[in-house]
Scaffold this active site. Structure first.
Site, PDB file in Angstrom:
ATOM      1  N   HIS A  93       1.270  -3.864  -8.415  1.00  0.00           N
ATOM      2  CA  HIS A  93       1.146  -3.718  -6.960  1.00  0.00           C
ATOM      3  C   HIS A  93      -0.311  -3.589  -6.551  1.00  0.00           C
ATOM      4  CE1 HIS A  93       5.223  -2.190  -7.883  1.00  0.00           C
ATOM      5  NE2 HIS A  93       5.528  -2.857  -6.794  1.00  0.00           N
ATOM      6  N   HIS A 144      -1.973   3.247   2.301  1.00  0.00           N
ATOM      7  CA  HIS A 144      -1.245   4.265   3.069  1.00  0.00           C
ATOM      8  C   HIS A 144      -1.459   4.096   4.570  1.00  0.00           C
ATOM      9  CE1 HIS A 144       0.872   7.989   3.776  1.00  0.00           C
ATOM     10  NE2 HIS A 144      -0.128   8.421   4.528  1.00  0.00           N
ATOM     11  N   GLY A 145      -2.681   3.835   4.982  1.00  0.00           N
ATOM     12  CA  GLY A 145      -2.942   3.665   6.414  1.00  0.00           C
ATOM     13  C   GLY A 145      -2.215   2.473   6.987  1.00  0.00           C
ATOM     14  N   ILE A 146      -2.284   1.350   6.284  1.00  0.00           N
ATOM     15  CA  ILE A 146      -1.605   0.132   6.749  1.00  0.00           C
ATOM     16  C   ILE A 146      -0.098   0.352   6.817  1.00  0.00           C
ATOM     17  CG2 ILE A 146      -1.077  -2.262   6.165  1.00  0.00           C
ATOM     18  CD1 ILE A 146      -3.849  -2.425   4.868  1.00  0.00           C
ATOM     19  N   THR A 187       6.364   3.880  -0.692  1.00  0.00           N
ATOM     20  CA  THR A 187       6.746   5.287  -0.770  1.00  0.00           C
ATOM     21  C   THR A 187       6.741   5.952   0.594  1.00  0.00           C
ATOM     22  OG1 THR A 187       5.802   5.398  -2.982  1.00  0.00           O
ATOM     23  CG2 THR A 187       6.246   7.483  -1.886  1.00  0.00           C
ATOM     24  N   SER A 188       5.680   5.714   1.387  1.00  0.00           N
ATOM     25  CA  SER A 188       5.616   6.378   2.688  1.00  0.00           C
ATOM     26  C   SER A 188       6.749   5.897   3.589  1.00  0.00           C
ATOM     27  CB  SER A 188       4.260   6.147   3.359  1.00  0.00           C
ATOM     28  OG  SER A 188       4.078   4.795   3.712  1.00  0.00           O
ATOM     29  N   GLY A 199      12.882  11.663  -4.621  1.00  0.00           N
ATOM     30  CA  GLY A 199      11.551  11.348  -5.119  1.00  0.00           C
ATOM     31  C   GLY A 199      11.128  12.165  -6.322  1.00  0.00           C
ATOM     32  N   ARG A 223       2.048   6.404  -7.915  1.00  0.00           N
ATOM     33  CA  ARG A 223       1.103   5.399  -8.399  1.00  0.00           C
ATOM     34  C   ARG A 223      -0.256   5.970  -8.772  1.00  0.00           C
ATOM     35  NH1 ARG A 223       1.896   0.393  -4.154  1.00  0.00           N
ATOM     36  NH2 ARG A 223       4.135   0.151  -4.391  1.00  0.00           N
TER      37      ARG A 223
END
Length: 571
Positions: free
Chosen positions: A217, A399-401, A442-443, A484, A541
């Site tokens: 990834h 994470h931001g995207i 994940t988010s 999780g 990750r």
């Protein structure tokens, strides 16, 4: 570099449309992914696989007779949502239960677990097998923490052949787990992959160097070394895999195994054959009997320059299923008996857009829920770049995207269903599905689960009170921790969610109104987020590069604490 695309946001949808058009005699599109376009034997187990897009032929290319019955497809490198998985599984179900199989990544574990629970609640037996073949991602003592890479194919193939042979769901799971524990993979990369529309690759390897133990990834490897010759690479890969024999295999000498040499996207077939030439020599020198090897692109990572080697140690049953015929768009062997085409009228596909009835009190409360979603997205929009920067320290920097995509999709869906008369619970639930669908990863899984938990606690009948909302937050905490497997101290969002939930519940039980209790919880959440800077990740990750993150707070923890703070004014 990924050069051919239109709108990057539409890349996956357009690729799926083209894939189905090119292979309509084998697959058909359903909400969330694809299923076989041919009929399967009634009352047999259906094997549904899935994961993020960008790994073709995994996962949609492995759907067809003799292999998977369906594939749930997420965004690029992002898990499909629970809704997508559930929808594909419902459509693929043949009446004897469903096996869900996927690579061991936090987002996939969360989403597939939620889908399994929903299927079971509706009377459809369902089990899961997560692939754990990558030897570089965890020690043998922690084998259940390993991620799934090219070994996906062996597990999917064995499970599907067992289902095709008429095995019960329990027996299909047993065969798939046996394949899982007898599969070992190890990979390298010479450069990272580039997402459509991105200016640069997710990571780079220094000139003349090779990353060892990479992920699929965009995760960088765990170490770097000089680029070897083809023979030296073969020796590196074979040596590492022969160091770890699975339980029941005493020696390579006389053992039977299949070998998969996998290209990750840019390494060409001729190069792979040069490497395989030496792999073959080394394994035979070790006394291994090679059975039906595969060389080519099996699980890719867009345009990543790299390769991986997989050893699949066989026993009599596994060898029989490995050799069984199959016919899919990307992987075929032997000769299958052509099945009839499936009639669309026979499919069981739920309507994800149906709006349940709601009371006027719940519809009024939905306005506050929508305002909270607006405040949430504003925080994400203002801090998207910073969230990505923090995440890139030891993760893949998305994470931001991902949060921006998810938050925007949730807000848009919330506005839409509010206009259609949705209650507070339904608005949250459908916003959660939209968040998970668009964000993936994940988010996306975590936020989808969180909004679902709140939705179930709030419902569509009553005006939500402080106690009900505190209960929803506790449920969200418990569900995310259950699926999780993260706990306090693992350097995840859980390090914020747990103390926030505790303070919120304590203050509500003490008689505080919701805003006062939430304010106290927000202050505790902010401190907890900053405290994650002192931790190293033990899950997810970032774990293989744990030490790099020391001194930097967890991106998920920071974003959650900021969103909690933003909701105070709405309350």
């Amino acid at each position: 570099m990924t050069r051919l695309f239109n709108d990057p946001v539409a890349f996956v949808d357009e690729a799926t449309e083209g894939f189905v058009a090119a292979h309509s005699h084998r697959v058909r599109q359903v909400p969330g992914g694809v299923i076989r376009s041919t009929k399967s034997e009634p009352n047999t187990v259906a094997v549904v696989i899935g994961g993020g897009s960008g790994h073709y032929p995994a996962f949609c290319g492995l759907v067809g007779q003799g292999l998977a019955h369906g594939a749930a497809m997420g965004n690029l490198f992002a898990s499909p949502s629970a809704q997508q998985i559930y929808s594909v599984a419902r459509a693929a179900n043949n009446g004897a239960g469903v096996l869900l199989s996927y690579g061991n990544y936090a987002g996939d574990v969360l989403h597939f677990g939620q889908a399994r629970d929903r299927l079971i609640s509706e009377g459809i037996p369902c089990e899961m097998v997560k692939v754990i073949d990558d030897v570089s991602s965890a020690s043998l003592e922690e084998i259940q923490k390993r991620r799934g890479i090219a070994g996906d194919l062996t597990v999917f193939k064995i499970a599907s052949a067992a289902a095709e042979a008429g095995y019960s769901l329990e027996e299909v799971v047993r065969a798939a787990e046996a394949a899982n524990l007898r599969t070992r993979s190890f990979g390298v990369a010479f450069d990272g992959c580039t997402l459509p529309g991105a200016d640069d690759a997710l990571f780079h390897v220094p000139e003349g160097k090779m990353a060892v133990g990479l992920g699929i990834h965009g995760e960088p490897g765990i170490s770097e070394q000089d680029i070897p010759s083809a023979d030296e690479l073969a020796e590196l890969l074979v040596k590492r895999l022969l160091e770890e024999l699975p339980e029941g295999v005493k020696s390579a000498k006389g053992a039977r195994a299949s070998v998969l040499l996998n290209g990750l996207g840019t390494v060409k077939y001729e190069e792979l054959f040069v490497v395989y030439r030496r792999v073959n020599q080394l394994l035979k020198d070790a006394g291994l009997e090679i059975v039906e090897p595969e060389v080519g692109e099996l699980v890719t990572s867009l345009d990543m320059a790299g390769a991986s080697l997989t050893l699949f140690w066989l026993d009599e049953e596994l060898e029989k299923f490995w050799a069984a015929p199959c016919d899919t768009p990307a992987y075929s062997k032997g000769s299958v008996v052509s099945a009839e085409q499936l009639d669309a009228a026979e499919l069981d596909i739920p309507d994800p857009d149906a709006i349940p009835e709601a009371t006027s009190e719940s519809q009024e409360a939905a306005e506050k829920v929508l305002a909270a979603l607006e405040a949430t997205y504003k925080v994400i929009e203002d801090n998207e770049e910073e969230f990505g920067r923090i995440d890139a320290v030891a993760g893949d920097g998305d994470h931001g995207i991902g949060m921006a995509r998810g938050g925007k999709a949730a807000l848009e869906k919330g506005r839409e269903v509010k206009e259609r008369g949705a209650g507070a619970g339904s608005l949250l639930r459908m916003a959660g599905d939209a968040w998970a669908d668009r964000a993936g990863g994940t988010s996306g899984a975590i936020w989808g689960a969180a909004l679902h938990s709140l939705a179930m606690a709030i419902g569509d009948e009553q005006k939500p009170d402080a106690a009900r909302i505190a209960q929803g937050v506790r449920d969200a905490r418990d569900n995310i921790m259950h699926f999780g497997k993260a706990k306090v101290g693992d350097k995840t969002l859980i390090d914020v969610l747990v103390p926030f939930s505790e303070v919120l519940s304590e203050r509500v039980e003490a008689g505080d109104d919701l805003k006062t209790a939430w304010q106290a919880g927000a202050e505790r959440a902010e401190q907890a987020a900053q405290d994650t800077a002192d931790l190293v990740p033990k899950i997810g990750r970032a774990r293989p590069l744990a030490e790099k993150s020391k001194g930097t707070p967890d991106a998920g923890a920071v974003s959650l604490s900021m969103i909690i703070r933003a909701v105070v004014d709405v309350l």
